[in-house]
Design a protein around this motif. Structure first.
Motif, PDB file in Angstrom:
ATOM      1  N   ARG A   1       0.830  -1.201   0.000  1.00  0.00           N
ATOM      2  CA  ARG A   1       0.000   0.000   0.000  1.00  0.00           C
ATOM      3  C   ARG A   1       0.867   1.254   0.000  1.00  0.00           C
ATOM      4  NH1 ARG A   1      -4.180   2.689  -1.785  1.00  0.00           N
ATOM      5  NH2 ARG A   1      -4.983   4.227  -0.289  1.00  0.00           N
ATOM      6  N   ILE A   2       1.939   1.250   0.784  1.00  0.00           N
ATOM      7  CA  ILE A   2       2.840   2.402   0.843  1.00  0.00           C
ATOM      8  C   ILE A   2       3.437   2.705  -0.522  1.00  0.00           C
ATOM      9  CG2 ILE A   2       5.105   3.160   1.720  1.00  0.00           C
ATOM     10  CD1 ILE A   2       4.393   1.738   4.366  1.00  0.00           C
ATOM     11  N   PHE A   3       3.918   1.683  -1.207  1.00  0.00           N
ATOM     12  CA  PHE A   3       4.561   1.900  -2.497  1.00  0.00           C
ATOM     13  C   PHE A   3       3.565   2.358  -3.556  1.00  0.00           C
ATOM     14  CE2 PHE A   3       7.898  -1.148  -0.849  1.00  0.00           C
ATOM     15  CZ  PHE A   3       8.855  -0.161  -0.704  1.00  0.00           C
ATOM     16  N   MET A   4       2.333   1.878  -3.468  1.00  0.00           N
ATOM     17  CA  MET A   4       1.310   2.343  -4.403  1.00  0.00           C
ATOM     18  C   MET A   4       1.024   3.826  -4.204  1.00  0.00           C
ATOM     19  SD  MET A   4      -1.346  -0.874  -4.354  1.00  0.00           S
ATOM     20  CE  MET A   4      -2.561   0.032  -5.304  1.00  0.00           C
ATOM     21  N   VAL A   5       0.860   4.247  -2.945  1.00  0.00           N
ATOM     22  CA  VAL A   5       0.601   5.654  -2.644  1.00  0.00           C
ATOM     23  C   VAL A   5       1.827   6.504  -2.970  1.00  0.00           C
ATOM     24  CG1 VAL A   5       0.113   7.285  -0.776  1.00  0.00           C
ATOM     25  CG2 VAL A   5      -1.110   5.099  -0.871  1.00  0.00           C
TER      26      VAL A   5
ATOM     27  N   THR B   1      14.642   3.845   3.214  1.00  0.00           N
ATOM     28  CA  THR B   1      15.655   3.261   4.103  1.00  0.00           C
ATOM     29  C   THR B   1      15.058   2.157   4.965  1.00  0.00           C
ATOM     30  OG1 THR B   1      16.826   5.372   4.179  1.00  0.00           O
ATOM     31  CG2 THR B   1      17.333   3.774   5.903  1.00  0.00           C
ATOM     32  N   LEU B   2      13.919   2.443   5.571  1.00  0.00           N
ATOM     33  CA  LEU B   2      13.287   1.450   6.440  1.00  0.00           C
ATOM     34  C   LEU B   2      12.729   0.288   5.638  1.00  0.00           C
ATOM     35  CD1 LEU B   2      11.564   3.868   8.975  1.00  0.00           C
ATOM     36  CD2 LEU B   2      13.626   2.506   9.306  1.00  0.00           C
ATOM     37  N   SER B   3      12.400   0.528   4.377  1.00  0.00           N
ATOM     38  CA  SER B   3      11.973  -0.576   3.512  1.00  0.00           C
ATOM     39  C   SER B   3      13.123  -1.554   3.295  1.00  0.00           C
ATOM     40  CB  SER B   3      11.492  -0.034   2.167  1.00  0.00           C
ATOM     41  OG  SER B   3      10.381   0.823   2.330  1.00  0.00           O
ATOM     42  N   VAL B   4      14.322  -1.022   3.106  1.00  0.00           N
ATOM     43  CA  VAL B   4      15.504  -1.882   2.962  1.00  0.00           C
ATOM     44  C   VAL B   4      15.714  -2.697   4.227  1.00  0.00           C
ATOM     45  CG1 VAL B   4      17.999  -1.910   2.638  1.00  0.00           C
ATOM     46  CG2 VAL B   4      16.596  -0.333   1.299  1.00  0.00           C
ATOM     47  N   VAL B   5      15.553  -2.046   5.389  1.00  0.00           N
ATOM     48  CA  VAL B   5      15.699  -2.749   6.676  1.00  0.00           C
ATOM     49  C   VAL B   5      14.704  -3.898   6.775  1.00  0.00           C
ATOM     50  CG1 VAL B   5      15.463  -2.515   9.178  1.00  0.00           C
ATOM     51  CG2 VAL B   5      16.622  -0.729   7.875  1.00  0.00           C
TER      52      VAL B   5
END
Length: 327
Positions: A208-212, A247-251
């Motif tokens: 959902r985050i990446f879509m928004v 950054t937090l997505s990579v984590v």
């Protein structure tokens, strides 16, 4: 010949029930593992000191990073040294310490999962509901969430391992062994609440985050030239949020890569067994994730590099250093 055989036993007086001493042929491997353990402690201690000391870093998201760093620090300080001991020597610390080790192990692991879920929820609110983010999220609420994460992790694992704590030696094949085996019921519960549920929630939130985020990026590019000065300030803030999200997505992705293999046997219906014989590479991969998180911060967060420089040069000992400009 009997003397030789007796010397190979953990408890020579218990000839028929003692475990044999592990054959430790991986001296260089163990040295490397101890080095990684020390590195985990050092790097995560830098994260903890940075966020705790500098006031500019006292934000809800950084508080979650701090909580995650505490769990990672405990991995390097407690879990890895004991796991190395289990792989190269007999267990002489008794049933109580064995049970305590696995309770701490499970609590730290599940608290890490809880921290990842909280990070995902906070990123979702920051990107998908930015107008209400500051009213929904603040330091006091985040402190409560972090405390609840650790407390619930503690009591959940106490209940999960209750039978094991009452009879820690029930699954021992011999004296000198430290092992916990989850039966079908407790294994299924742990699989759902520590793996399937949290991982599903994290994946759904980030999709959902990446879509928004994608739609917002397109909107900003198409209207960037017509914005006045005030909206540009808003754009800068949004870019900062997007950078933090990346950054937090990579984590989170790295965590999933290191974490998922640990529970893969459960998905195929196998018994979860934690011992020096159970897929050592999978266990070390899970622990190694605790070393990767600070490295990711160093690559993506300039504030972490600045704060580490001030810590290493002991400038944090100066009066007023907590108010230094880090961001």
């Amino acid at each position: 010949m009997e003397t030789t055989e007796g010397a190979e036993l953990c408890f020579p007086l218990l000839l028929n029930s003692s475990c044999r001493k592990p054959q430790s042929d991986g001296t260089l491997v163990n040295v490397l593992l101890y080095f990684i353990s020390l590195l985990i402690v050092t790097l995560n201690l830098l994260v903890i000191i940075s966020i705790s000391h500098f006031r500019q870093l006292h934000s809800p998201t950084n508080l979650l990073i701090l909580s995650l760093a505490v769990s990672d620090l405990l991995v390097g300080l407690l879990l890895m040294p004991v796991q190395i001991l289990l792989s190269e020597a007999c267990w002489y610390l008794g049933d109580f310490m064995c049970a305590l080790y696995f309770v701490v192990n499970f609590v730290i692991t599940s608290s890490s999962v809880g921290n990842m879920v909280l990070i995902s929820i906070y990123r979702y609110l920051a990107i998908c509901d930015p107008l209400n983010y500051n009213t929904r999220v603040n330091l006091d609420k985040t402190k409560i969430c972090v405390c609840l994460c650790w407390i619930s992790s503690f009591f959940y694992n106490i209940l999960l391992l209750l039978n094991f704590m009452k009879h820690p030696d029930v699954n021992y094949s011999c004296y000198g062994e430290c092992v916990v085996v989850l039966n079908h019921n407790t294994g299924s519960i742990d699989l759902v609440f520590t793996f399937i549920g949290p991982i599903t929630l994290i994946i759904v939130l980030y999709l959902r985050i990446f879509m928004v985020a994608l739609s917002q990026a397109r909107a900003m590019r198409s209207h960037i030239e017509s914005f006045t000065l005030r909206p540009k300030v808003g754009i800068t803030a949004r870019k900062s949020e997007m950078k933090a999200t990346r950054t937090l997505s990579v984590v989170v992705v790295v965590f999933l890569i290191c974490f998922c293999p640990y529970y893969s046997p459960s998905l195929t219906g196998e018994v979860i067994e934690n011992s020096n014989l159970f897929l050592p590479f999978v266990v070390w991969l899970l622990y190694f994730n605790s070393c990767l998180n600070p490295v990711i911060y160093a690559f993506f967060y300039p504030w972490f590099r600045k704060s580490v420089k001030l810590i290493v040069t002991l400038k944090i000992m100066q009066v007023g250093s907590c108010d230094a400009n880090i961001l």
